[in-house]
Each structure stands twice: as structure tokens, then as C-alpha cells.
Scaffold this motif. Structure first.
Motif, mmCIF file in Angstrom:
data_model
loop_
_atom_site.group_PDB
_atom_site.id
_atom_site.type_symbol
_atom_site.label_atom_id
_atom_site.label_comp_id
_atom_site.label_asym_id
_atom_site.label_seq_id
_atom_site.Cartn_x
_atom_site.Cartn_y
_atom_site.Cartn_z
ATOM 1 N N GLY A 1 0.809 -1.212 0.000
ATOM 2 C CA GLY A 1 0.000 0.000 0.000
ATOM 3 C C GLY A 1 0.840 1.259 0.000
ATOM 4 N N ASP A 2 0.253 2.352 0.434
ATOM 5 C CA ASP A 2 0.926 3.652 0.385
ATOM 6 C C ASP A 2 2.222 3.676 1.180
ATOM 7 O OD1 ASP A 2 -1.282 4.379 -1.042
ATOM 8 O OD2 ASP A 2 -1.836 6.087 0.221
ATOM 9 N N VAL A 3 2.335 2.838 2.211
ATOM 10 C CA VAL A 3 3.521 2.858 3.064
ATOM 11 C C VAL A 3 4.784 2.444 2.316
ATOM 12 C CG1 VAL A 3 3.365 0.480 3.940
ATOM 13 C CG2 VAL A 3 4.313 2.284 5.397
ATOM 14 N N ILE A 4 4.639 1.812 1.144
ATOM 15 C CA ILE A 4 5.831 1.454 0.356
ATOM 16 C C ILE A 4 6.046 2.427 -0.805
ATOM 17 C CG2 ILE A 4 5.651 -0.979 1.001
ATOM 18 C CD1 ILE A 4 4.696 -1.564 -1.870
ATOM 19 N N GLY A 5 5.237 3.490 -0.876
ATOM 20 C CA GLY A 5 5.457 4.527 -1.876
ATOM 21 C C GLY A 5 4.750 4.277 -3.196
ATOM 22 N N PHE A 6 5.314 4.833 -4.272
ATOM 23 C CA PHE A 6 4.711 4.827 -5.601
ATOM 24 C C PHE A 6 4.238 3.426 -5.990
ATOM 25 C CE2 PHE A 6 4.855 4.716 -10.239
ATOM 26 C CZ PHE A 6 4.213 5.897 -10.566
ATOM 27 N N PRO A 7 3.051 3.275 -6.614
ATOM 28 C CA PRO A 7 2.214 4.358 -7.150
ATOM 29 C C PRO A 7 1.173 4.898 -6.178
ATOM 30 C CG PRO A 7 1.385 2.269 -7.947
ATOM 31 C CD PRO A 7 2.599 1.948 -7.124
ATOM 32 N N SER A 8 1.061 4.327 -4.977
ATOM 33 C CA SER A 8 0.138 4.845 -3.953
ATOM 34 C C SER A 8 -1.286 4.979 -4.479
ATOM 35 C CB SER A 8 0.646 6.199 -3.432
ATOM 36 O OG SER A 8 1.882 6.054 -2.782
ATOM 37 N N LEU A 9 -1.785 3.910 -5.039
ATOM 38 C CA LEU A 9 -3.157 3.853 -5.531
ATOM 39 C C LEU A 9 -3.915 2.780 -4.764
ATOM 40 C CD1 LEU A 9 -2.375 3.869 -9.360
ATOM 41 C CD2 LEU A 9 -3.218 5.807 -8.033
ATOM 42 N N ALA A 10 -5.182 3.035 -4.466
ATOM 43 C CA ALA A 10 -5.987 2.035 -3.760
ATOM 44 C C ALA A 10 -6.041 0.735 -4.556
ATOM 45 C CB ALA A 10 -7.396 2.574 -3.525
ATOM 46 N N SER A 11 -6.159 0.841 -5.869
ATOM 47 C CA SER A 11 -6.275 -0.350 -6.726
ATOM 48 C C SER A 11 -5.024 -1.212 -6.649
ATOM 49 C CB SER A 11 -6.534 0.074 -8.171
ATOM 50 O OG SER A 11 -5.532 0.989 -8.608
ATOM 51 N N THR A 12 -3.853 -0.592 -6.713
ATOM 52 C CA THR A 12 -2.612 -1.366 -6.643
ATOM 53 C C THR A 12 -2.374 -1.883 -5.224
ATOM 54 O OG1 THR A 12 -1.391 0.707 -6.381
ATOM 55 C CG2 THR A 12 -1.497 -0.219 -8.581
ATOM 56 N N ALA A 13 -2.768 -1.104 -4.226
ATOM 57 C CA ALA A 13 -2.595 -1.531 -2.832
ATOM 58 C C ALA A 13 -3.336 -2.832 -2.567
ATOM 59 C CB ALA A 13 -3.081 -0.439 -1.888
ATOM 60 N N MET A 14 -4.556 -2.950 -3.086
ATOM 61 C CA MET A 14 -5.337 -4.175 -2.900
ATOM 62 C C MET A 14 -4.584 -5.393 -3.422
ATOM 63 S SD MET A 14 -9.117 -2.906 -4.060
ATOM 64 C CE MET A 14 -9.849 -1.414 -3.377
ATOM 65 N N GLU A 15 -4.030 -5.252 -4.623
ATOM 66 C CA GLU A 15 -3.331 -6.380 -5.232
ATOM 67 C C GLU A 15 -2.002 -6.645 -4.543
ATOM 68 O OE1 GLU A 15 -2.995 -9.551 -8.023
ATOM 69 O OE2 GLU A 15 -4.586 -8.451 -7.024
ATOM 70 N N GLN A 16 -1.319 -5.592 -4.107
ATOM 71 C CA GLN A 16 -0.064 -5.773 -3.369
ATOM 72 C C GLN A 16 -0.292 -6.560 -2.088
ATOM 73 O OE1 GLN A 16 1.131 -1.726 -2.842
ATOM 74 N NE2 GLN A 16 1.999 -1.533 -4.903
ATOM 75 N N GLY A 17 -1.350 -6.198 -1.347
ATOM 76 C CA GLY A 17 -1.659 -6.913 -0.107
ATOM 77 C C GLY A 17 -1.952 -8.377 -0.354
ATOM 78 N N ARG A 18 -2.729 -8.660 -1.390
ATOM 79 C CA ARG A 18 -3.071 -10.052 -1.731
ATOM 80 C C ARG A 18 -1.825 -10.842 -2.105
ATOM 81 N NH1 ARG A 18 -4.598 -13.619 -5.879
ATOM 82 N NH2 ARG A 18 -3.815 -12.260 -7.531
ATOM 83 N N ARG A 19 -0.983 -10.252 -2.933
ATOM 84 C CA ARG A 19 0.206 -10.973 -3.407
ATOM 85 C C ARG A 19 1.231 -11.153 -2.297
ATOM 86 N NH1 ARG A 19 0.840 -11.703 -8.952
ATOM 87 N NH2 ARG A 19 -1.046 -11.076 -10.065
ATOM 88 N N ALA A 20 1.352 -10.184 -1.423
ATOM 89 C CA ALA A 20 2.269 -10.312 -0.290
ATOM 90 C C ALA A 20 1.897 -11.523 0.559
ATOM 91 C CB ALA A 20 2.237 -9.037 0.555
#
Length: 471
Positions: free
Chosen positions: A314-333
Motif C-alpha cells: 500500500g501507500d507505506v511502500i510509496g509509488f504508485p500509492s493507488l488504492a487499486s494497486t494496494a489491494m493487489e499488493q496486499g493479496r500478493r504479499a
């Protein structure tokens, strides 16, 4: 001490999707929220409130229908803050309930309190009247960010404020200075201008949203000026203060002094320059987790911090700081944390970007500038909304869609849109690019009529006609 397979800190988009993914993998999951409401900035101060405010402004002012019904069309003449916030609060309450039910349905244990690492695998949760220590094998940090609040800016939350406070204004000002021409600054500048506020936007760069395709960025700046927004590009603010001005009567105004010597004055000022992490309060030193000077966490491609069992998204790791990408980042992590490798295609170059200004802007893939720098031969194909029946029905004569087409293979290299529904329209191009499609797909495909999706066919014809030297 309660033991979990996974502890997640933060209930924003990354935390939500990470928690649900862990639960679906059969893990015992706890998610911790320090605030009194769920959803983080996405639901409470950022994405949802700003988009609800935008939709309310467009509807109540009739701005979206003026191309069809005339420039004087209004749904409501005298718009108040209450009109705007009522819609926002309705959506926010609905989203709280959706998140809560998702946690319950998936067996995710929600814990309210402030989390801090006590040791390598232990987290202390502090509430108003109790302290609890829980443990886990894996952790996901999804604590988000907050607006930057430099000490030299005299914030008061009424006339000088950040994006967190703008949605809580008690009245609609007549004038506003917006400092910062990033996504947040430009979105709010457009929303306020739509509501009739006289806006001046100050941005240190010589163009707004420099990551956009130049043609789209230039078109956007033209639209902003047409709305009456004054753009002060290539300017930096040296001092912000409240002043008392005598104009027949004494008035309290906000004054922004620019480095160039110009003085700007308005009733209110929105400071929208950057966001700041919130990692210092997590006790990361007890685990040996590193963060940068803006309290953002550094992760690898699997979203692991330098401590391999602690992930961040999510936003805590910086760019791109988008809700859409944060959702997928959390799932993949979470998938990586528990050894699930088959998680589908993951091409970061195909992340879509959506900017909910007025008009909407969206893009996926490369810009013309990037392709030129990389020496990739391309041609552009453009469709204007005014050529499309649906565009006329929507009253949007100025929207456009641009395809960037490889000159030899005809593969789609980038898609850029500005206008009504741009953030929805972009996903057609994203899907075709993900499947390695070419411009001929749009020529041969049948689109519903009348729809904005027809822009893809028109743009494909335009680009291929240029390549074939056909009018």
C-alpha cells in the motif's frame, strides 16, 4: 498469549485484501486498526470522500449535462456543504459495513487498538483501558500514510488545511489557493472550481502530472484554465500566513508568498505537497526493520521488508500509492508469505492510473515521450468524443482516447483517455494489452452502439490509416 498465523496492521485496501486472502488460505488471521473506523484513508479521508464530493459536485451543478442542455443548466442553484457531505457520509457508512461483513464472513478477527512490535514475533496492542500482546508467524504492514504537514505552514484546519480536513469544511469558500499540482491537488482544484470556487493552483514543475502523456497533460491544463482555474506553474511557495486586509471592512485571508515575489491571497489554502509515512510509532527498531526519511518501508518484488517474515503493501511502500494497486499488493504479499506461487499475471507496466479530476483522466502502458526515449517506433490513433454518438449524448465534446500502436507489429503500447468515463474505458485497452493484442482487434470487434467503447475502433482506424497512408 494468542497465536496467529498472520497479523495485519491497518484496515486500508492493502490490509483488507491481505487479510481476506490469508483467511481464504485457511490461516488464522488478526487485523488491527488504531482508528475508530475501518478502511484507512481510502474510505475516510481520501479516495471515497473525494470521489463522493466530485460526483455530488457534478450532479448538483449539472456540469456533466451542460454540453447537452446548455451552459446555464443547474440541478440546484445554491449548493451548501451539507448537500455535498451528506452523499459522502452515506457512501462511507456503506463501505464500513461492507468491510466489516467481509471480515466476519471470512473469519478474520478484527482488533481495535494501536499496534507496536514488542519483539520479533510479538505485537503489543494498546487501547484506552487495556494492553494485550499477541504473536504470529507472518506480518503484513499496511499502515498507509498521512498528508505532509511541514512545521513552517500554520495549519489550523479551517482556512489552512490538508486533504484530510478539506472534506470537513463548514462552508464553501469563494476563493482557494491549492499548493501542489499532483493528483490530490489537481483533483480538489477541479472539484472546487466546478462548485464555483475561484481557484489558484501553484505547482513547482512547469507542467501538471508529469507522468501523463504530454498531449493529455496539455489538454488537461487547457480544461482547467477553461474552468477559470489560475495555474501558477514553475512557482514555489516561500511563506504561508494569515493576514488581515482592509477592503472597506477588515477581512481575514490566507496569503501565500511565492519565491518569484508574487503574492496570492484567498479565503482558504489547501496544502497538498506530498504524504508522510507513519512507521516510527510501530516499534520497528525492535525487529530491525528499516524505513526511509519519510517513514516509508522498502520492500523487494515479493513485498518483503529486510526482515523476511514481515511484509508491507500500500501507500507505506510509496509509488504508485493507488488504492487499486494496494489491494493487489496486499493479496500478493500474503500469497508469497504462505508459499502460494500461482497468483496470475503481474505486469506492473499494465497498472492503470485513474485521476478523478474534472474531466477524468486515465492511462495504461507507455507515453509518447517514453516510447521516443526508448527508440520504439509507434504511431498514434486518436478518437474524439465529439465523433462518437455516445459522446454527443453525454454532452462531452472535448473528451478523447489515444492509442499508441507499434509501427511494425501493430501491438498496443499505451492507451490514454481524458473525458467522461475515462477511468472505466481504460480497462478495455488494458485487457487487450495484457493479452498481447493489436490494433486490428478493435477494427474487427463489435462494440455496443452507442457507447464510448466505440472510441477504440475509431482510434484504431485513425492510427492504422496513418500507417497505411490512407485518409
Amino acid at each position: 498469549m494468542k497465536q496467529y498465523d498472520c497479523i495485519i496492521i491497518g484496515t486500508g485496501p492493502a490490509g483488507q485484501k491481505g487479510a481476506i486472502q490469508a483467511a481464504k488460505l485457511g490461516k488464522r488471521v488478526a487485523i488491527i486498526e488504531k482508528n475508530s473506523v475501518l478502511g484507512g484513508a481510502q474510505i475516510n479521508t481520501g479516495t471515497i470522500p473525494s470521489k463522493a464530493l466530485r460526483e455530488a459536485a457534478l450532479y448538483l451543478t449539472g456540469a456533466n449535462q451542460r454540453g447537452l442542455f446548455g451552459s446555464t443548466h443547474h440541478v440546484k442553484k445554491n449548493i451548501t456543504i451539507a448537500d455535498l457531505t451528506a452523499i459522502s457520509q452515506q457512501v462511507i457508512r456503506h463501505e464500513w459495513e461492507v468491510i466489516r461483513k467481509q471480515f466476519e464472513r471470512n473469519g478474520v478477527e478484527l482488533i481495535w487498538g494501536r499496534a507496536e512490535f514488542e519483539g520479533p514475533h510479538e505485537v503489543r496492542i494498546q487501547t484506552a483501558d487495556a494492553t494485550e500482546i499477541i504473536a504470529a508467524d507472518k506480518f503484513l504492514l499496511a499502515v498507509g500514510t498521512k498528508p505532509a504537514r511541514p512545521s513552517h505552514v500554520p495549519f489550523n484546519e479551517h482556512t489552512i488545511f490538508t486533504s484530510d480536513e478539506i472534506v470537513c469544511l463548514d462552508h464553501l469558500p469563494k476563493t482557494m489557493i491549492v499548493v501542489g499540482g499532483g493528483v490530490i491537488g489537481t483533483e480538489y482544484a477541479c472539484i472546487m472550481a466546478t462548485l464555483g470556487v475561484r481557484v489558484t493552483l501553484v505547482e513547482g514543475s512547469n507542467r501538471l502530472l508529469g507522468f501523463l502523456d504530454r498531449e493529455i497533460s496539455d489538454a488537461f491544463q487547457y480544461h482547467m484554465r477553461q474552468k477559470g482555474i489560475t495555474l501558477r506553474l514553475g512557482e514555489k511557495v516561500s511563506k504561508i500566513e494569515e493576514v488581515e486586509i482592509e477592503t472597506g471592512r477588515f477581512r481575514h485571508l490566507v496569503q501565500a508568498q511565492l519565491e518569484s515575489g508574487k503574492t496570492l491571497r484567498a479565503e482558504t489554502l489547501l496544502y497538498a505537497v506530498g504524504r508522510q509515512g507513519v512507521c516510527k510509532s510501530l516499534g520497528l527498531d525492535r525487529v530491525g526493520i528499516e524505513f526511509d526519511d519519510r517513514e516509508r518501508l522498502i520492500v523487494n518484488e515479493q513485498y518483503q521488508t529486510n526482515v523476511d517474515y514481515v511484509y508491507a503493501a500500500g501507500d507505506v511502500i510509496g509509488f504508485p500509492s493507488l488504492a487499486s494497486t494496494a489491494m493487489e499488493q496486499g493479496r500478493r504479499a500474503i500469497c508469497h508469505a504462505f508459499g502460494v506461487c500461482d497468483v496470475g499475471n503481474y505486469n506492473t507496466s499494465l497498472f492503470p492510473y485513474g485521476i478523478y479530476a474534472v474531466p477524468e483522466i486515465s492511462m495504461v502502458g507507455k507515453t509518447e515521450e517514453q516510447l521516443t526515449t526508448e527508440g520504439i517506433p509507434y504511431e498514434s490513433g486518436i478518437a474524439h468524443y465529439r465523433e462518437i454518438a455516445r459522446g454527443k449524448l453525454l454532452g462531452d465534446d472535448s473528451g478523447m482516447l489515444k492509442l499508441l500502436i507499434h509501427q511494425e507489429t501493430h501491438k498496443i503500447l499505451g492507451v490514454h483517455a481524458i473525458g467522461t468515463g475515462a477511468t472505466e474505458l481504460i480497462h478495455i485497452g488494458q485487457a487487450v494489452m495484457a493479452l498481447n493484442g493489436d490494433a486490428e482487434f478493435f477494427i474487427n470487434n463489435v462494440f455496443n452502439f452507442p457507447t464510448l467503447a466505440e472510441c477504440y475502433k475509431v482510434a484504431a482506424y485513425n492510427g492504422l490509416n496513418k500507417l497505411n497512408h490512407v485518409r
